[in-house]
Design a protein around this motif. Structure first.
Motif, PDB file in Angstrom:
ATOM      1  N   ALA A 175      -1.719  -7.602  -5.670  1.00  0.00           N
ATOM      2  CA  ALA A 175      -0.795  -6.614  -5.108  1.00  0.00           C
ATOM      3  C   ALA A 175      -1.146  -6.284  -3.662  1.00  0.00           C
ATOM      4  N   VAL A 176      -2.447  -6.062  -3.405  1.00  0.00           N
ATOM      5  CA  VAL A 176      -2.895  -5.732  -2.046  1.00  0.00           C
ATOM      6  C   VAL A 176      -2.673  -6.902  -1.102  1.00  0.00           C
ATOM      7  N   GLU A 177      -3.022  -8.116  -1.563  1.00  0.00           N
ATOM      8  CA  GLU A 177      -2.892  -9.302  -0.721  1.00  0.00           C
ATOM      9  C   GLU A 177      -1.441  -9.555  -0.342  1.00  0.00           C
ATOM     10  N   GLN A 178      -0.539  -9.436  -1.294  1.00  0.00           N
ATOM     11  CA  GLN A 178       0.871  -9.692  -1.015  1.00  0.00           C
ATOM     12  C   GLN A 178       1.435  -8.675  -0.030  1.00  0.00           C
ATOM     13  N   ASP A 179       1.041  -7.406  -0.206  1.00  0.00           N
ATOM     14  CA  ASP A 179       1.531  -6.365   0.692  1.00  0.00           C
ATOM     15  C   ASP A 179       0.959  -6.533   2.095  1.00  0.00           C
ATOM     16  N   ASP A 180      -0.372  -6.768   2.182  1.00  0.00           N
ATOM     17  CA  ASP A 180      -1.013  -6.938   3.490  1.00  0.00           C
ATOM     18  C   ASP A 180      -0.486  -8.173   4.211  1.00  0.00           C
ATOM     19  N   SER A 181      -0.292  -9.256   3.454  1.00  0.00           N
ATOM     20  CA  SER A 181       0.179 -10.499   4.052  1.00  0.00           C
ATOM     21  C   SER A 181       1.562 -10.317   4.661  1.00  0.00           C
ATOM     22  N   ARG A 182       2.421  -9.652   3.934  1.00  0.00           N
ATOM     23  CA  ARG A 182       3.782  -9.452   4.441  1.00  0.00           C
ATOM     24  C   ARG A 182       3.773  -8.580   5.691  1.00  0.00           C
ATOM     25  N   LYS A 183       3.030  -7.470   5.657  1.00  0.00           N
ATOM     26  CA  LYS A 183       2.973  -6.576   6.811  1.00  0.00           C
ATOM     27  C   LYS A 183       2.400  -7.296   8.027  1.00  0.00           C
ATOM     28  N   ARG A 184       1.341  -8.083   7.811  1.00  0.00           N
ATOM     29  CA  ARG A 184       0.683  -8.773   8.918  1.00  0.00           C
ATOM     30  C   ARG A 184       1.612  -9.785   9.575  1.00  0.00           C
ATOM     31  N   LYS A 185       2.315 -10.545   8.745  1.00  0.00           N
ATOM     32  CA  LYS A 185       3.177 -11.589   9.290  1.00  0.00           C
ATOM     33  C   LYS A 185       4.416 -11.005   9.953  1.00  0.00           C
ATOM     34  N   ILE A 186       4.907  -9.896   9.415  1.00  0.00           N
ATOM     35  CA  ILE A 186       6.044  -9.221  10.048  1.00  0.00           C
ATOM     36  C   ILE A 186       5.624  -8.666  11.408  1.00  0.00           C
TER      37      ILE A 186
END
Length: 351
Positions: A175-186
């Motif tokens: 859950a954390v990885e998916q959320d962080d990954s999306r925010k970082r790439k955006i």
């Protein structure tokens, strides 16, 4: 591999010795016992009639007959009461006596079922702990390929409460990885396109679209920055330490012997010899991870060792998260780690 856990029908497994979870008469029965008698053929029953039965905890030897093994070792496990009637020690004795016979017969390989977990009712998770404990103790002083054959993995996992903690760890990290990954790439993509307003505008874009757009502009997505591609010639002209060289240096730093290292890593001696003799040896990922566990490396050093072999330890793969869980909790028991990997249907570590 010195010790592995597989899901299979034990009558289909090839080994020098196959262990039968027998009843005290040794004349066949249900479950594993009946299956082995059927697979070995009528001559097995004829020989068993001459043995005079077998007491719980003891083990007796017969030929393999029609099975793909030289020997069948028959052992009688305890009937589960509540765990207070000496069942764990009796079960340990089954494994120890079977291994002792296999060693006496100079067997190079042996396959066990999960003894006493059928009609004798021994809880599968507790039986697994006993098996792993005795087998790992034996392998610390002996060389033999040992396979634990589990017929019903789902039933084992369902009965094992301790894996629930690992499952929660995996769920939380996903859950954390998916959320962080999306925010970082955006954020990265938005910065190139004009700041926060642009980031908000692309917040609903698919991640794949972002990468395609970045690639079209010859960008690399690394952290929160854009970096030009490194020069291949520069990399080739400055070769780094190889996996083998780095591993051997770590072994020296840790003050361990070769034997200690490959045994703790659940690695076959012949494979270790190949790694030692070939500085450019390319291991499988599970082999590299096994050495990190044997050397009790922390996460940064584990990542460095894996990098030498061309691998990473991510936060988005189940296998990698299980390894992370054990390292973060300072549990470097490779057999317990393989229990968990087996439970979650992942490749075991070692050779």
């Amino acid at each position: 591999m010195p010790f592995t856990i597989i899901r299979n029908d034990i009558t289909k497994v090839t080994a020098d010795a196959i262990v039968n979870a027998a009843n005290s008469s040794l004349l066949g029965g249900g479950g594993v016992d009946g299956a082995i008698h059927r697979a070995a053929g009528p001559k097995l029953l004829e020989e068993c009639r001459l043995l005079g039965g077998c007491e719980p905890g003891d083990a007796k030897l017969t030929k393999g007959y029609d099975m793909d093994c030289k020997w069948i070792i028959h052992t009688v496990g305890p009937v589960w009461q509540d765990g207070s009637m000496g069942e764990p020690e009796l079960l340990k004795t089954c494994y120890r006596n079977s291994l002792s016979i296999a060693k006496e017969k100079k067997c190079k390989s042996i396959a066990f079922p999960l003894i006493s977990t059928g009609v004798y009712g021994y809880p599968k998770d507790k039986a697994l702990e006993v098996a792993v404990s005795v087998i790992s103790e034996f392998l610390s002083e002996n060389d033999m390929d040992v396979t634990l054959v589990v017929f019903d993995r789902e039933a084992l996992v369902a009965s094992t409460e301790k894996f629930g903690v690992i499952q929660q760890y995996i769920n939380d990290r996903f859950a954390v990885e998916q959320d962080d990954s999306r925010k970082r790439k955006i954020a990265i993509f938005g910065k190139r396109k004009g700041g926060h307003a642009a980031a908000a505008a692309v917040s609903e874009m698919h991640i794949e679209d972002m990468f395609e757009a970045a690639e079209a502009q010859n960008y690399s997505l690394v952290g929160n920055t854009t970096l030009p591609a490194a020069s291949l010639q520069d990399i080739v002209e400055k070769p780094d330490e190889t996996f083998s060289e780095f591993l051997l240096r770590l072994i020296d730093i840790k003050g361990m012997t070769d034997v200690e290292t490959y045994k703790k890593a659940n690695i076959d001696r012949k494979l270790f010899s190949k790694i030692r003799s070939d500085k450019n040896y390319k291991p499988k990922k599970q082999t590299a991870v096994a050495f990190a566990i044997a050397l009790e490396l922390d996460l940064p050093d584990t990542k460095d060792l894996l990098e030498k072999a061309g691998y990473a330890l991510s936060r988005s793969l189940k296998f990698d998260l299980i390894i992370r869980y054990f390292i973060e909790n300072h549990n470097y028991n490779i057999y317990e780690i393989n229990e968990a990997l087996f439970a979650f249907d992942q490749t075991l570590i070692g050779a």
